[in-house]
Design an enzyme around this catalytic site. Structure first.
Site, PDB file in Angstrom:
ATOM      1  N   LYS A   1      11.530 -73.797 -52.154  1.00  0.00           N
ATOM      2  CA  LYS A   1      10.383 -74.486 -52.757  1.00  0.00           C
ATOM      3  C   LYS A   1      10.892 -75.583 -53.694  1.00  0.00           C
ATOM      4  O   LYS A   1      11.917 -75.406 -54.359  1.00  0.00           O
ATOM      5  CB  LYS A   1       9.560 -73.461 -53.546  1.00  0.00           C
ATOM      6  CG  LYS A   1       8.304 -74.019 -54.194  1.00  0.00           C
ATOM      7  CD  LYS A   1       7.542 -72.904 -54.937  1.00  0.00           C
ATOM      8  CE  LYS A   1       6.266 -73.407 -55.581  1.00  0.00           C
ATOM      9  NZ  LYS A   1       5.552 -72.336 -56.333  1.00  0.00           N
TER      10      LYS A   1
ATOM     11  N   SER B   1       0.754 -71.773 -54.932  1.00  0.00           N
ATOM     12  CA  SER B   1       1.335 -73.082 -54.821  1.00  0.00           C
ATOM     13  C   SER B   1       2.500 -73.144 -53.841  1.00  0.00           C
ATOM     14  O   SER B   1       2.879 -74.244 -53.416  1.00  0.00           O
ATOM     15  CB  SER B   1       1.811 -73.550 -56.197  1.00  0.00           C
ATOM     16  OG  SER B   1       2.856 -72.722 -56.672  1.00  0.00           O
TER      17      SER B   1
ATOM     18  N   SER C   1       1.433 -67.374 -56.811  1.00  0.00           N
ATOM     19  CA  SER C   1       1.895 -68.437 -55.915  1.00  0.00           C
ATOM     20  C   SER C   1       2.841 -68.035 -54.794  1.00  0.00           C
ATOM     21  O   SER C   1       3.069 -68.822 -53.885  1.00  0.00           O
ATOM     22  CB  SER C   1       2.552 -69.553 -56.714  1.00  0.00           C
ATOM     23  OG  SER C   1       1.560 -70.406 -57.200  1.00  0.00           O
TER      24      SER C   1
END
Ligand code: GLN
Length: 478
Positions: free
Chosen positions: A78, A153, A177
């Protein structure tokens, strides 16, 4: 959407038998990225040449018998994790052109065990969001139905695993997330106990909540990645000193557990009937397996979202003050003096959701409102924590949905508050700091994945993973 491999164990068997190689694995995942990345917008950057070189090096180590635990594991990161010499942007314009000066602890530990990194994954800007529509690089799409969101996210990280673009991803979880996008994409997402994994090299959103976590197809891979990343770290004073169990070898469940489920959460309006049904079915299965399953009430359910959003925006407003056009990335070209440099850089560099949260956070920390909001939210957090811990002393696990609904359509939630309210089931573990895992639990009528969440007491990841393993597909037990 069946992946070619569901666990590293499977891959390592083939590597040992000589029926595949790390070079072939990397070629396979690069091919899948090539095929769908334009449409799904998952990878911001693909490190194709580097991944091929790493693969070559790991193949040589395998032949020499010197390879690490993660040999054969192809991973995506990420865009909030520092990896020296590689771009790091938190999917924000304000970090345009920024490259990491060092490698974070968790990322370094993965590398030391011979993981192969394939690229940097899209996410909500500064990890703020639940749909991946807040990225400066455009939304990520759900591979099961590209008109729908992947969650956020860590949306890019979840879709990368879902669409078989890598075997596993490393995301971050502040209020859901890792777990929520895992649920929306039909994969597994683990948020460890707060402090279990060092946050050194993780871009800070809300430091008293943030945790790094793996997204995988199998519980065994989640266990292995946790085992490699966890542990004390002199570079993060909040990282726990507790010894790290060999999670991947502790996956045998106990014959009987005490399991609680939050009755007032389940009977809430707004819960999609199929999600409710999936939970009921799972509870029934658990009773059938001889576990004790009981309904419990959690009195502070309605306080959860306000408490989370007051505290995380407060922490974010402080953490994000460092992005001022002087030290990092983007600098507004049209500034005339220092103050206009700050203002213009931040107005141009941050997207609307990040600006909203900085303003909210600044407001709740301001002298006249500090006690009314920030201090009060701290107190409520303590109550939520105490009550959650109390339940987790009475029960081995709490089981609840990961999300009230399955993945919604892109653009469907325009009102920020309705987006925040969708975090109702994930923020409890974050406020309490306890570990939580989301596992796939079937699909709804539209074929969209449903996720179920399991919480355990602090540092009980070994039990949590062993139990989660009994509720996932048999391939996961490999
Ligand atoms: N959806 C939550 C939020 O927007 C969670 C984000 C996260 O865990 N990083 O804050």
């Amino acid at each position: 959407m069946k992946p070619q491999y569901s666990s590293l164990a499977e891959i390592q068997r083939e590597l040992a038998a000589g029926t595949t190689s790390c070079r072939q694995l990397v070629a396979y995942y690069l091919d899948n990225i090539e095929r769908r990345n334009d449409e799904l917008n998952v990878f911001l950057e693909v490190w194709a040449d580097e991944a091929r070189q790493q693969a070559q090096a790991v193949d040589e180590k395998l032949a020499a018998g010197t390879a690490g635990k993660l040999a054969g594991m192809v991973i995506g990161l990420k865009d909030v994790l520092a990896y020296q010499g590689h771009s790091l942007q938190s999917s924000s314009r304000i970090l345009d052109g920024f490259k990491s000066l060092f490698t974070g602890t968790a990322v370094g530990r993965l590398l030391a065990e011979d993981a192969i990194f394939i690229g940097r994954q899209n996410c909500d800007e500064f990890a703020m969001g639940g749909s991946n529509e807040n990225s400066a690089f455009g939304p990520v799409r759900n591979a099961q139905d590209p008109s729908r969101v992947p969650g956020g996210s860590s949306g890019g990280s979840a879709v990368a695993v879902q669409a078989d673009m890598c075997l596993a991803s490393i995301g971050s979880d502040t209020g859901g997330s890792v777990r929520q996008p895992a649920a929306f994409c039909g994969v597994i997402g683990l948020k460890p106990t707060y402090s279990r994994i060092s946050r050194y090299g993780l871009v800070a959103f809300a430091s008293s909540f943030d945790q790094i976590g793996p997204i995988t197809h199998s519980v065994s891979d989640a266990a292995l990645l946790l085992e490699v990343m966890a542990g004390p770290d002199g570079l993060d004073s909040t990282a726990s000193e507790a010894p790290v169990p060999a999670y991947s070898e502790l996956l045998t469940p106990a014959p009987q557990y005490r399991i609680g489920y939050l009755a007032n959460a389940v009977n809430r309006a707004g819960l999609q009937p199929e999600v409710h049904e999936a939970l009921e079915n799972t509870l029934e299965t658990l009773r059938g397996h001889g576990h004790v399953v009981e309904a419990v009430d959690f009195p502070l359910l309605d306080e959860m979202i306000p408490t989370y959003y007051i505290l995380t925006t407060a922490e974010a407003s402080s953490n994000l003050s460092r992005f001022d056009g002087v030290k990092y990335g983007y600098r507004a070209p049209d500034a005339t003096d220092l103050e206009s440099l700050y203002k213009k850089t931040r107005a141009q560099g941050f997207g609307p959701e990040v600006q909203r949260r900085i303003m909210l956070g600044t407001f709740v920390l301001s002298a006249s409102y500090y006690d009314a909001y920030y201090t009060k939210a701290q107190r409520v957090r303590r109550l939520i924590k105490e009550k959650t811990n109390e339940l987790l002393r009475q029960y081995d696990f709490l089981v609840l949905p990961t999300t009230p609904t399955t993945a919604f359509k892109l653009g469907e939630k325009q009102d920020p508050v309705s987006m925040y309210l969708a975090d109702i089931f994930t923020v409890q573990a974050s406020l309490a700091g306890v570990p939580a895992i989301s596992i796939p639990a079937g699909t709804d009528a539209a074929g969209m994945p449903i996720g179920l969440q399991i919480l355990s007491g602090d540092f009980r990841e070994a039990d949590l993973l062993a139990f989660a393993g009994t509720l996932t597909e048999p391939v996961a037990a490999n």
